[in-house]
Design a protein around this motif. Structure first.
Motif, PDB file in Angstrom:
ATOM      1  N   ALA A 179       0.832  -1.205   0.000  1.00 10.13           N
ATOM      2  CA  ALA A 179       0.000   0.000   0.000  1.00 10.13           C
ATOM      3  C   ALA A 179       0.867   1.256   0.000  1.00 10.13           C
ATOM      4  CB  ALA A 179      -0.928   0.004   1.213  1.00 10.13           C
ATOM      5  N   GLU A 180       1.955   1.218   0.768  1.00  7.91           N
ATOM      6  CA  GLU A 180       2.859   2.370   0.801  1.00  7.91           C
ATOM      7  C   GLU A 180       3.506   2.598  -0.561  1.00  7.91           C
ATOM      8  OE1 GLU A 180       5.491   1.471   4.105  1.00  7.91           O
ATOM      9  OE2 GLU A 180       4.434   2.982   5.295  1.00  7.91           O
ATOM     10  N   LEU A 181       3.856   1.504  -1.228  1.00 15.91           N
ATOM     11  CA  LEU A 181       4.458   1.618  -2.562  1.00 15.91           C
ATOM     12  C   LEU A 181       3.456   2.196  -3.552  1.00 15.91           C
ATOM     13  CD1 LEU A 181       6.733   1.090  -4.557  1.00 15.91           C
ATOM     14  CD2 LEU A 181       5.937  -1.272  -4.767  1.00 15.91           C
ATOM     15  N   LEU A 185       0.935   4.103  -2.856  1.00 19.64           N
ATOM     16  CA  LEU A 185       0.702   5.499  -2.505  1.00 19.64           C
ATOM     17  C   LEU A 185       1.785   6.406  -3.079  1.00 19.64           C
ATOM     18  CD1 LEU A 185      -1.031   7.524  -0.974  1.00 19.64           C
ATOM     19  CD2 LEU A 185       0.325   7.047   1.079  1.00 19.64           C
ATOM     20  N   GLU A 186       3.009   5.923  -3.069  1.00 22.06           N
ATOM     21  CA  GLU A 186       4.113   6.697  -3.635  1.00 22.06           C
ATOM     22  C   GLU A 186       3.960   6.890  -5.138  1.00 22.06           C
ATOM     23  OE1 GLU A 186       7.844   4.983  -2.655  1.00 22.06           O
ATOM     24  OE2 GLU A 186       7.595   5.200  -0.486  1.00 22.06           O
ATOM     25  N   LEU A 187       3.352   5.908  -5.806  1.00 17.05           N
ATOM     26  CA  LEU A 187       3.229   5.970  -7.260  1.00 17.05           C
ATOM     27  C   LEU A 187       1.968   6.705  -7.726  1.00 17.05           C
ATOM     28  CD1 LEU A 187       4.323   2.304  -8.076  1.00 17.05           C
ATOM     29  CD2 LEU A 187       5.660   4.387  -8.429  1.00 17.05           C
ATOM     30  N   LEU A 188       1.008   6.914  -6.816  1.00 15.89           N
ATOM     31  CA  LEU A 188      -0.215   7.625  -7.162  1.00 15.89           C
ATOM     32  C   LEU A 188       0.055   9.122  -7.299  1.00 15.89           C
ATOM     33  CD1 LEU A 188      -2.783   5.767  -4.861  1.00 15.89           C
ATOM     34  CD2 LEU A 188      -2.829   5.837  -7.363  1.00 15.89           C
ATOM     35  N   PRO A 189      -0.780   9.848  -8.049  1.00 11.49           N
ATOM     36  CA  PRO A 189      -0.539  11.279  -8.265  1.00 11.49           C
ATOM     37  C   PRO A 189      -0.704  12.140  -7.030  1.00 11.49           C
ATOM     38  CG  PRO A 189      -2.614  10.597  -9.278  1.00 11.49           C
ATOM     39  CD  PRO A 189      -1.908   9.346  -8.869  1.00 11.49           C
ATOM     40  N   GLY A 190      -1.407  11.646  -6.001  1.00  8.80           N
ATOM     41  CA  GLY A 190      -1.536  12.401  -4.759  1.00  8.80           C
ATOM     42  C   GLY A 190      -2.522  13.548  -4.808  1.00  8.80           C
ATOM     43  N   ASN A 211      -4.663   1.473  -0.173  1.00  5.75           N
ATOM     44  CA  ASN A 211      -5.001   0.288   0.629  1.00  5.75           C
ATOM     45  C   ASN A 211      -5.903  -0.658  -0.155  1.00  5.75           C
ATOM     46  OD1 ASN A 211      -3.574   1.086   2.943  1.00  5.75           O
ATOM     47  ND2 ASN A 211      -5.276   2.329   3.682  1.00  5.75           N
ATOM     48  N   ALA A 212      -6.834  -0.081  -0.919  1.00  2.87           N
ATOM     49  CA  ALA A 212      -7.735  -0.901  -1.736  1.00  2.87           C
ATOM     50  C   ALA A 212      -6.974  -1.619  -2.837  1.00  2.87           C
ATOM     51  CB  ALA A 212      -8.828  -0.014  -2.338  1.00  2.87           C
TER      52      ALA A 212
END
Length: 277
Positions: free
Chosen positions: A36-38, A40-45, A61-62
Motif C-alpha cells: 500500500a505504501e508503494l 501510494l508513492e506511485l499515485l498522483p496524490g 489500501n484498496a
C-alpha cells in the motif's frame, strides 16, 4: 532535600510512563502494508476522490487488498497506472476517462434575477432559487470551481465553463452541483447539448431563448446519435463514433444549444464581454 526527592520521583515516573507507553505501542502497533505504501508513492496524490475512495491513501489500501485496480484512478497517467500494476503484480484494469461539461447556456438566452444572497450554489438553490429563472440551469456562483482540485472550471459572466484540457474527470464538481447541470461524459467528446431542462419547449423558451425545444430534429438528422429525457435532447455517448463539429451543422438545431466546446467557450466570453459594457 525536598527538591532532590521531587526530582527523583519525577525521574522514576518518567521511566515508568515511558515503559508503559512503549508496551502500548508494541501491543497496539498497526502494521503498515508495504504494498500500500508503494502504491501510494506511485499515485498522483491529488486526493480528489474520483476513484470512489476517501483519498489516495485509502485507494492505495484498496489496491493492495485487491479491491481496486489502477484504472479506477481518473487522475493518473498511463505511465503511473502501468507502474502501479507492475509494482503490485496486478492487472491495470479497464480505464474509462471522463470529463465534466456544464450543460447550460443561461448566459446566452436566460433572464437574470437580482440575487444578493450567499455566493454559494447550494445555499442559493435552497433559499431563493438563485440568480436565474430556470430551475434547471447553472447558478453561476462558483461552488463547482471552488471544489475543483485542478482549476479546470472558470466562471465566465453568469455560468461555469469547463476547460477540458485541465479536467481529469474526478467528478467533484458534478457532486457539488445542486441542480445536476454538470455531467460526466467520455473524455475526448467535443460536442454537447448545452441545456439541462426537461420541461416542454414552450415553457422553458418563455425565460430562456437558448433552451432545447425538444423538437427531435437532431434525432431525425442523425439517427441513433441522440436520446431524450422528456423534452430534452441528450447525446448518446455510447455510440461508437463521437459527434464532430460538422455534425453540429448537420443537426441544424433551431435553438443552437448543440455546440462544440470551443464554440461554447467563445460564446461565453463574448456574452460576458457584452454584459460588462
Amino acid at each position: 532535600m525536598t527538591l532532590y526527592t521531587a526530582l527523583i520521583i519525577m525521574g522514576l515516573l518518567g521511566v515508568v510512563l515511558g515503559g508503559v507507553i512503549g508496551i502500548f505501542v508494541k501491543i497496539f502497533k498497526v502494521e503498515k502494508d508495504a504494498r500500500a505504501e508503494l502504491a501510494l508513492e506511485l499515485l498522483p496524490g491529488a486526493n480528489c476522490g474520483g476513484c470512489g475512495k476517501a483519498g489516495c491513501a485509502d485507494f492505495a489500501n484498496a489496491l493492495a487488498a485487491g479491491e481496486a485496480t489502477p484504472g479506477n484512478c481518473p487522475v493518473s497517467s498511463y505511465e503511473q497506472r502501468s507502474a502501479i500494476a507492475y509494482a503490485l503484480g496486478i492487472d491495470a484494469g479497464p480505464v474509462e476517462m471522463k470529463q465534466a461539461v456544464v450543460c447550460c447556456l443561461a448566459d446566452l438566452g436566460a433572464e437574470e434575477i437580482d440575487y444578493n444572497g450567499v455566493p454559494d450554489c447550494n445555499a442559493a438553490n435552497l433559499v431563493a432559487g438563485g440568480p436565474t429563472t430556470c430551475r434547471y440551469g447553472c447558478l453561476g456562483l462558483g461552488s463547482c470551481a471552488r471544489v475543483c482540485p485542478f482549476g479546470a472550471i472558470e466562471i465566465i459572466g453568469r455560468v461555469a465553463v469547463v476547460h477540458p484540457e485541465l479536467c481529469t474527470g474526478c467528478g467533484k464538481c458534478s457532486d457539488v452541483c445542486p441542480r445536476h447541470v454538470i455531467r460526466m461524459v467520455p473524455a475526448g467528446t467535443t460536442v454537447h447539448v448545452y441545456c439541462n431542462s426537461p420541461e416542454k419547449g414552450v415553457v422553458k423558451r418563455t425565460f430562456c431563448q437558448s433552451a432545447c425545444l425538444g423538437c427531435r430534429k437532431c434525432e431525425r438528422m442523425l439517427p441513433g446519435r441522440f436520446k431524450f429525457n422528456e423534452f430534452l435532447a441528450l447525446i448518446n455517448y455510447d455510440y461508437p463514433i463521437f459527434l464532430q463539429a460538422e455534425d453540429v451543422e448537420k443537426c441544424g438545431c433551431p435553438a443552437g444549444c448543440i455546440m462544440t466546446e470551443a464554440n461554447r467557450y467563445q460564446a461565453a466570453k463574448t456574452a460576458s464581454a457584452k454584459g460588462a459594457k
